[in-house]
Design a protein around this motif. Structure first.
Motif, PDB file in Angstrom:
ATOM      1  N   GLN A 123      51.743 -15.878 -63.572  1.00  8.87           N
ATOM      2  CA  GLN A 123      50.765 -15.541 -62.540  1.00  8.87           C
ATOM      3  C   GLN A 123      49.759 -14.507 -63.073  1.00  8.87           C
ATOM      4  O   GLN A 123      48.549 -14.673 -62.942  1.00  8.87           O
ATOM      5  CB  GLN A 123      51.496 -14.980 -61.329  1.00  8.87           C
ATOM      6  CG  GLN A 123      50.656 -15.036 -60.070  1.00  8.87           C
ATOM      7  CD  GLN A 123      51.451 -14.593 -58.855  1.00  8.87           C
ATOM      8  OE1 GLN A 123      52.478 -13.936 -58.986  1.00  8.87           O
ATOM      9  NE2 GLN A 123      50.978 -14.940 -57.678  1.00  8.87           N
ATOM     10  N   LEU A 162      37.295 -17.229 -58.231  1.00  2.95           N
ATOM     11  CA  LEU A 162      38.106 -18.423 -57.943  1.00  2.95           C
ATOM     12  C   LEU A 162      39.562 -18.084 -57.759  1.00  2.95           C
ATOM     13  O   LEU A 162      40.343 -18.873 -57.242  1.00  2.95           O
ATOM     14  CB  LEU A 162      37.989 -19.422 -59.099  1.00  2.95           C
ATOM     15  CG  LEU A 162      36.637 -20.107 -59.289  1.00  2.95           C
ATOM     16  CD1 LEU A 162      36.691 -21.000 -60.517  1.00  2.95           C
ATOM     17  CD2 LEU A 162      36.277 -20.922 -58.056  1.00  2.95           C
ATOM     18  N   ILE A 195      42.849 -20.315 -55.975  1.00  2.00           N
ATOM     19  CA  ILE A 195      43.792 -20.989 -56.870  1.00  2.00           C
ATOM     20  C   ILE A 195      45.196 -20.450 -56.685  1.00  2.00           C
ATOM     21  O   ILE A 195      46.159 -21.204 -56.482  1.00  2.00           O
ATOM     22  CB  ILE A 195      43.348 -20.821 -58.332  1.00  2.00           C
ATOM     23  CG1 ILE A 195      42.068 -21.621 -58.587  1.00  2.00           C
ATOM     24  CG2 ILE A 195      44.442 -21.270 -59.287  1.00  2.00           C
ATOM     25  CD1 ILE A 195      41.482 -21.431 -59.963  1.00  2.00           C
ATOM     26  N   ASN A 220      52.192 -26.172 -63.233  1.00  2.00           N
ATOM     27  CA  ASN A 220      50.927 -26.249 -62.504  1.00  2.00           C
ATOM     28  C   ASN A 220      49.985 -25.142 -62.947  1.00  2.00           C
ATOM     29  O   ASN A 220      48.783 -25.363 -63.118  1.00  2.00           O
ATOM     30  CB  ASN A 220      51.185 -26.130 -60.996  1.00  2.00           C
ATOM     31  CG  ASN A 220      51.648 -27.453 -60.422  1.00  2.00           C
ATOM     32  OD1 ASN A 220      51.353 -28.511 -60.974  1.00  2.00           O
ATOM     33  ND2 ASN A 220      52.407 -27.400 -59.340  1.00  2.00           N
ATOM     34  N   LYS A 222      48.527 -25.690 -66.424  1.00  2.00           N
ATOM     35  CA  LYS A 222      47.473 -26.700 -66.470  1.00  2.00           C
ATOM     36  C   LYS A 222      46.109 -26.157 -66.041  1.00  2.00           C
ATOM     37  O   LYS A 222      45.082 -26.792 -66.242  1.00  2.00           O
ATOM     38  CB  LYS A 222      47.862 -27.908 -65.622  1.00  2.00           C
ATOM     39  CG  LYS A 222      48.893 -28.776 -66.329  1.00  2.00           C
ATOM     40  CD  LYS A 222      49.415 -29.866 -65.433  1.00  2.00           C
ATOM     41  CE  LYS A 222      50.585 -30.572 -66.098  1.00  2.00           C
ATOM     42  NZ  LYS A 222      51.441 -31.206 -65.074  1.00  2.00           N
ATOM     43  N   PHE A 223      46.122 -24.981 -65.420  1.00  2.64           N
ATOM     44  CA  PHE A 223      44.840 -24.358 -65.079  1.00  2.64           C
ATOM     45  C   PHE A 223      44.166 -23.728 -66.292  1.00  2.64           C
ATOM     46  O   PHE A 223      43.000 -23.347 -66.234  1.00  2.64           O
ATOM     47  CB  PHE A 223      45.034 -23.304 -63.990  1.00  2.64           C
ATOM     48  CG  PHE A 223      44.839 -23.860 -62.605  1.00  2.64           C
ATOM     49  CD1 PHE A 223      43.559 -24.062 -62.114  1.00  2.64           C
ATOM     50  CD2 PHE A 223      45.924 -24.203 -61.825  1.00  2.64           C
ATOM     51  CE1 PHE A 223      43.376 -24.590 -60.839  1.00  2.64           C
ATOM     52  CE2 PHE A 223      45.738 -24.735 -60.561  1.00  2.64           C
ATOM     53  CZ  PHE A 223      44.468 -24.931 -60.060  1.00  2.64           C
ATOM     54  N   ARG A 269      42.374 -24.346 -68.870  1.00  2.00           N
ATOM     55  CA  ARG A 269      41.567 -25.426 -69.420  1.00  2.00           C
ATOM     56  C   ARG A 269      40.128 -24.976 -69.494  1.00  2.00           C
ATOM     57  O   ARG A 269      39.732 -24.036 -68.819  1.00  2.00           O
ATOM     58  CB  ARG A 269      41.734 -26.682 -68.571  1.00  2.00           C
ATOM     59  CG  ARG A 269      41.486 -26.411 -67.092  1.00  2.00           C
ATOM     60  CD  ARG A 269      42.089 -27.476 -66.238  1.00  2.00           C
ATOM     61  NE  ARG A 269      41.370 -28.733 -66.369  1.00  2.00           N
ATOM     62  CZ  ARG A 269      41.850 -29.886 -65.899  1.00  2.00           C
ATOM     63  NH1 ARG A 269      43.036 -29.929 -65.329  1.00  2.00           N
ATOM     64  NH2 ARG A 269      41.149 -30.982 -66.020  1.00  2.00           N
ATOM     65  N   GLU A 277      37.341 -25.875 -68.372  1.00  2.00           N
ATOM     66  CA  GLU A 277      36.475 -25.787 -67.184  1.00  2.00           C
ATOM     67  C   GLU A 277      36.669 -24.454 -66.468  1.00  2.00           C
ATOM     68  O   GLU A 277      35.745 -23.938 -65.836  1.00  2.00           O
ATOM     69  CB  GLU A 277      36.791 -26.923 -66.208  1.00  2.00           C
ATOM     70  CG  GLU A 277      36.364 -28.296 -66.697  1.00  2.00           C
ATOM     71  CD  GLU A 277      37.507 -29.055 -67.321  1.00  2.00           C
ATOM     72  OE1 GLU A 277      38.364 -28.414 -67.954  1.00  2.00           O
ATOM     73  OE2 GLU A 277      37.557 -30.279 -67.177  1.00  2.00           O
ATOM     74  N   ILE A 278      37.902 -23.935 -66.539  1.00  2.00           N
ATOM     75  CA  ILE A 278      38.184 -22.649 -65.895  1.00  2.00           C
ATOM     76  C   ILE A 278      37.785 -21.506 -66.811  1.00  2.00           C
ATOM     77  O   ILE A 278      37.100 -20.566 -66.420  1.00  2.00           O
ATOM     78  CB  ILE A 278      39.691 -22.552 -65.554  1.00  2.00           C
ATOM     79  CG1 ILE A 278      40.099 -23.667 -64.586  1.00  2.00           C
ATOM     80  CG2 ILE A 278      40.026 -21.182 -64.989  1.00  2.00           C
ATOM     81  CD1 ILE A 278      39.616 -23.488 -63.179  1.00  2.00           C
ATOM     82  N   ARG A 294      34.017 -20.983 -67.296  1.00  2.00           N
ATOM     83  CA  ARG A 294      33.410 -20.434 -66.091  1.00  2.00           C
ATOM     84  C   ARG A 294      33.528 -18.916 -66.108  1.00  2.00           C
ATOM     85  O   ARG A 294      32.684 -18.198 -65.627  1.00  2.00           O
ATOM     86  CB  ARG A 294      34.193 -20.952 -64.888  1.00  2.00           C
ATOM     87  CG  ARG A 294      33.367 -21.659 -63.882  1.00  2.00           C
ATOM     88  CD  ARG A 294      34.291 -22.335 -62.916  1.00  2.00           C
ATOM     89  NE  ARG A 294      33.985 -23.757 -62.883  1.00  2.00           N
ATOM     90  CZ  ARG A 294      32.963 -24.247 -62.173  1.00  2.00           C
ATOM     91  NH1 ARG A 294      32.182 -23.460 -61.482  1.00  2.00           N
ATOM     92  NH2 ARG A 294      32.722 -25.530 -62.190  1.00  2.00           N
TER      93      ARG A 294
END
Lengths: 109, 885
Positions: B9, B20, B24, B51, B54-55, B57, B59-60, B63
């Motif tokens: 976390q 974001l 999330i 899960n 997988k964040f 990545r 795209e995250i 940003r």
């Protein structure tokens, strides 16, 4: 506006936001896809796609009110922009138009 | 209440964009509580983890870090455009910069390939990690040397393999692998000698050499089976399928072998090589050695079962020793009075993929791992030298950019933007150099292979690795070397630059010591390369005590038989009246083709001597000088038990009148021994790496061995004709055997092949280093001139001649070459004396000419490279530099 192309998953997400209306946030979409299509989608993929659609101007997002069950965290809700609605509609029209052009599927058993 | 895993976390919180994060994390946690109800805490925790992961990545991440604005991409294309224009305008500097870097890169890549190849040895076997070569460590009872009390050797007893396979549970397969001995091989009209390998059927189950045809489960099952490589298949059967064909191999008499399999040629990075494989049982005296635990005559490999305990296996190996060798060991313990606390014999192992870099033991293609390290260090140095150049050259040209920087700053460019502009420029340049470097590497690869004795080929796999490595180092160079100039340039103050013109002084601060370092390293390399060259010249031209020129070495190919001796006589008779042939001699072995050595006991003292069986022509043919006594004579019957000894032996025995002496070299005979009839002057019968030790020659072919080799001395300048005659005589005297020959001087030269290769690599490194440090010096000289523009201008205004300015500018570089030399000379002399020359018993002195010549080379390179700037400065028009004052 005329040339916006969406990927399959983007289209799915856009539709889902349309379906869920006020209740469209990440987790709800995962659950809804599971319920409607029996398809498992990944939470991070859902989020990332939603952000991308937001960048394209088809969705907009805002934070909801505080809740208890999420460790007190607010939800990020998504909703269709008018551009998003138009894309959804035109996609539907295009599909129907093409669907009618498929001859073999006119049930000639 | 269950909590989601904290670690992941907080990790996610760090990399996730803040705006974001709440949405999330909330979704993840919601999912987590659903999962607890549905799947339980444990699964929920796992799901949460995956899960969350997988964040992570792009795209995250993107940003969060740098939001790519359209604006920025335009700037970057603009930077690249500017970089291109800048390079095009200053062609010479760009060329020097890119060329220096690409040479450095090319060298680093070549060395990378070399090291990669060194470490790839034998890794292609699927079971490489379970296959071991078993070795023996035997106490030197005969000649104890406290420094090195054990003889280490990969040769084991013939019964070892079958015994361990039967008795040790850990051993899955065991194969003896005895290779190298050459035999005559015939098929139809084709007749050659080939190295034959004796092995066991297990060999094909252990090693993953690809099979081209044949059923590997059947290989060598029958005694008359033979397996050949593709090269052999082509050589003997052209393109006809060789399966089922017959080869006649003359091992202890000619025998028929059926080809039952073809294997791919062993790759260049294999420690095992073979051409023709036949069954162990064909080995000379196989049955007898199978019952013999005291002679060590075949290397052995074992493959452990999956999951077998190595420590247990190692213990069990010593158990095999205790079971089969204890009696013999006890006997020799008593005989040589070996102290009780000494372990006389132990089995050890080397794992298959470590064999290549284990240079304690003699084996095909072993190499010293040190070479890899030294080469790696060389490559690193050269890369660093190249990077240094980049910095100093960028600094040199920086003043020319100052106006540009000033303008950019005054119209609002931030410092960060300027830094990124120059960073882009350096990365562009580095990538140009990268392409050039890869091209250079490609061009140099064949030469490099020649120099190193390797057969490295570029294939998809190592190309991919090379590409990765190249991009990595070029990015590192680009960023590291580009950073300093970038910060330096961006720090220009716009008001000063635009008001006062190009007057910002370049701080050569870090460049000067770095260039000195470059030069010191290059000078060290020059001296080292010189020493190597001199030593090579010395050992190839040194008087060996015999005449190695114009001597043909011709193997008789008849094995150790009486027939071989008769064949020598026939050849001699056939060639007797040829004017081009000086003499024909028979011997047990030629100079670099192995030797025998006997130990004998004199008054309770252990002595050793090398020994060769020769005929009376030998001493004349080889031009060996007889100091005392006489040569052997065919007409004196007692000469078959006479000896000719060398000076070293006379000294070792302490004889005053050697011709009155006898040598009892067979410890088990009770007689006086053999009579000494002559003493020869010491000559180098082994390579110059070793001292001349006691040696004797004998005509006693029954005791010492039959002739295997003809040494034929030809008259100078009669080569082609004489060679034809020798071949004719050979074919007539020794029918059915292939005529093969080498020249003795080339044979002797080949003993130093590894030294020669090493010298070549050093030479190559020296040239690269010199080129690059020359470029570095060029850059530094540029800085120097730029900084002293005004001074030079003023001096010229006051009438200083061109020559004085030239000297002014170049003085410090002569000094630099001198300082570099003063540091390098002791360094190189230490390195050479302790490392390279230490291997030779006969070596050159590192006299002053080596140093003087090296210094002159360094100085010349220095002067040549700075001349351009010297002339430019001297011819500078003072008005251009003093205009603003």
């Amino acid at each position: 506006m005329s040339t916006i192309y969406l990927g399959e998953f983007e289209e799915l997400m856009l539709t889902m936001v349309g379906i869920l209306k006020e209740e469209a946030y990440g987790n709800a979409i995962v659950e809804e896809v599971k319920a409607q299509l029996e398809r498992k989608v990944n939470l991070s993929a859902v989020h990332v796609t939603l952000y991308r659609l937001e960048d394209k101007g088809l969705l907009k997002s805002f934070m909801g009110g505080a809740t208890n069950e999420r460790g007190g965290r607010r939800k990020r809700y998504f909703e269709l922009t008018s551009a998003g609605v138009k894309v959804l509609q035109s996609l539907q029209e295009q599909r129907m138009k093409l669907w009618k052009l498929v001859p073999e599927l006119k049930f000639s058993i | 209440m269950h909590q989601p895993p904290k670690f992941i976390q907080s990790l996610l919180a760090k990399i996730c964009p803040e705006y974001l994060w709440e949405g999330i994390a909330g979704d993840l946690e919601e999912q987590f509580y659903y999962d607890i109800e549905e799947l339980g805490y444990k699964r929920a925790k796992q799901n949460y983890f995956w899960n969350a992961v997988k964040f992570i990545r792009p795209e995250i991440l993107l940003r969060n870090k740098f939001k790519l604005k359209i604006n920025n991409t335009i700037m970057i294309t603009n930077y690249i455009k500017i970089a291109g224009r800048h390079m095009a305008r200053r062609k010479l500097f760009t060329f020097i910069n890119a060329f220096g870097l690409s040479i450095g890169l090319a060298f680093a890549l070549l060395i990378y390939l070399y090291i990669q190849d060194e470490h790839s040895f034998d890794k292609f076997h699927a079971n490489a990690e379970r296959i071991y070569r078993v070795e023996e460590y035997a106490y030197r009872a005969w000649d104890p040397d406290p420094e090195n009390p054990y003889i280490q050797s990969p040769w084991l007893q013939t019964p070892f393999a079958p015994t361990v396979k039967e008795e040790l549970a850990e051993v899955e397969f065991a194969a003896r692998f005895d290779t190298g001995e050459e035999y005559v091989v015939k098929s139809g009209k084709k007749i050659f000698t080939e190295p034959i390998t004796f092995t066991d059927p297990d060999f094909f189950k252990m090693f993953s050499f690809p099979i081209v045809s044949g059923n590997q489960n059947e290989f060598l099952k029958e005694k008359h089976h033979a397996i050949i490589t593709e090269a052999m298949a082509k050589k003997y059967f052209n393109d006809v399928d060789p399966l089922g064909a017959t080869l006649l191999i003359d091992i202890d008499g000619e025998k028929e072998f059926e080809v039952v399999g073809v294997m791919q040629n062993p790759p260049a990075n294999s420690s095992l090589y073979f051409d023709i494989l036949v069954n162990q049982t064909h080995r000379f005296n196989y049955e007898r050695s199978l019952a013999n635990w005291s002679s060590f005559n075949t290397p052995t490999f074992v493959q452990l079962r999956k999951g077998a305990d190595y420590a247990q296996f190692f213990d069990n190996l010593q158990g095999i020793r205790d079971k089969y060798m204890s009696e013999r060991l006890a006997r020799s313990k008593e005989r040589y009075s070996i102290p009780d606390d000494v372990t006389q014999f132990e089995y050890h192992t080397t794992r298959l993929d470590n064999i290549h870099l284990n240079n304690n033991m003699y084996w095909h293609k072993v190499s010293d791992p040190q070479y890899s390290y030294i080469l790696g260090a060389l490559a690193l140095l050269i890369t660093i030298i190249a990077a240094i150049n980049y910095i100093s050259l960028a600094l040199t040209t920086s003043t020319l950019r100052s106006t540009e920087v000033g303008v950019r700053k005054s119209i609002g460019a931030s410092k960060n933007q300027l830094i990124s502009q120059f960073a882009v420029e350096s990365v562009v340049l580095v990538f140009v150099s990268l392409i050039l470097g890869v091209l250079l590497m490609y061009l140099f690869l064949p030469t490099f292979n020649d120099f190193t004795g390797k057969a490295i080929e570029l294939n998809f796999l190592n190309l991919l690795e090379i590409a990765g490595f190249a991009v990595l180092i070029s990015l590192a160079i680009g960023l590291l070397a580009g950073a300093y100039p970038a910060f330096f340039l961006s720090s220009f103050s716009p008001t000063r630059v635009l008001k006062g013109g190009a007057s910002t002084k370049v701080r050569a601060g870090i460049a000067r010591p770095l260039v000195l370092l470059q030069f010191t390293l290059s000078t060290t390399l020059i001296i080292s390369a010189f020493v190597m060259y001199q030593q090579m010249k010395y050992i190839t031209t040194k008087d060996l005590g015999f005449k190695k020129d114009q001597v043909l070495v011709v193997p008789i190919q008849l094995g150790w038989t009486e027939e071989a001796n008769l064949a020598v006589e026939r050849v001699r008779n056939n060639l007797q009246n040829e004017p081009d042939i000086v003499s024909v001699a028979g011997t047990t072995s030629s100079f670099n083709r192995g030797w025998s050595r006997y130990g004998y006991e004199i008054n309770g003292e252990n002595k050793k001597a090398y020994v060769w069986a020769v005929d009376p022509s030998y001493i004349n043919a080889m031009g060996i000088e007889l100091l005392e006594g006489r040569n052997f004579s065919a007409s004196i019957p007692s000469d078959t038990t006479a000896l000719i000894v060398n000076e070293a032996l006379v000294k070792d025995m302490g004889w005053d009148t050697p011709l009155d002496e006898y040598l009892n070299w067979r410890e088990d005979t009770a007689s006086l021994g053999y009579k000494v009839i002559g003493v020869v002057k010491d000559y180098h019968f082994r390579s110059l790496e070793s001292e001349i030790e006691p040696m004797f020659l004998s005509m006693d072919k029954y005791e010492i061995g039959y002739y295997t080799t003809l040494l034929i001395k030809l008259k100078a300048g009669s080569l082609p004709g004489a060679l034809d005659k020798v071949e004719e005589a050979f074919n007539e005297s020794i029918p059915d055997k292939p005529f093969e020959y080498t020249f003795l001087d080339e044979d002797i030269q080949s003993q130093y092949a590894s030294f020669e290769r090493w010298m070549n690599i050093m030479g190559l490194a020296t040239i690269f280093a010199l080129l690059i440090s020359g470029l570095g010096l060029f850059g530094l000289a540029g800085i120097n001139v730029v900084n002293r523009m005004k001074e030079i201008g003023i001096r010229k205004v006051f009438g200083a001649p061109v020559s004085s300015i030239f000297i002014l500018v170049n003085k410090q570089f002569v000094l630099m070459a001198l300082i570099a030399f003063i540091i390098a000379a002791p360094l190189a002399s230490y390195l050479m004396n302790n490392w390279w020359l230490g291997d030779f018993q006969f070596k050159i002195e590192m006299g002053w000419p080596i140093y003087v010549v090296s210094f002159l080379i360094g100085l010349t390179v220095a002067l040549l490279t700075v001349t351009y700037h010297g002339i430019r400065a001297a011819r500078l028009n003072p008005t251009s530099t003093l205009r603003y004052e």
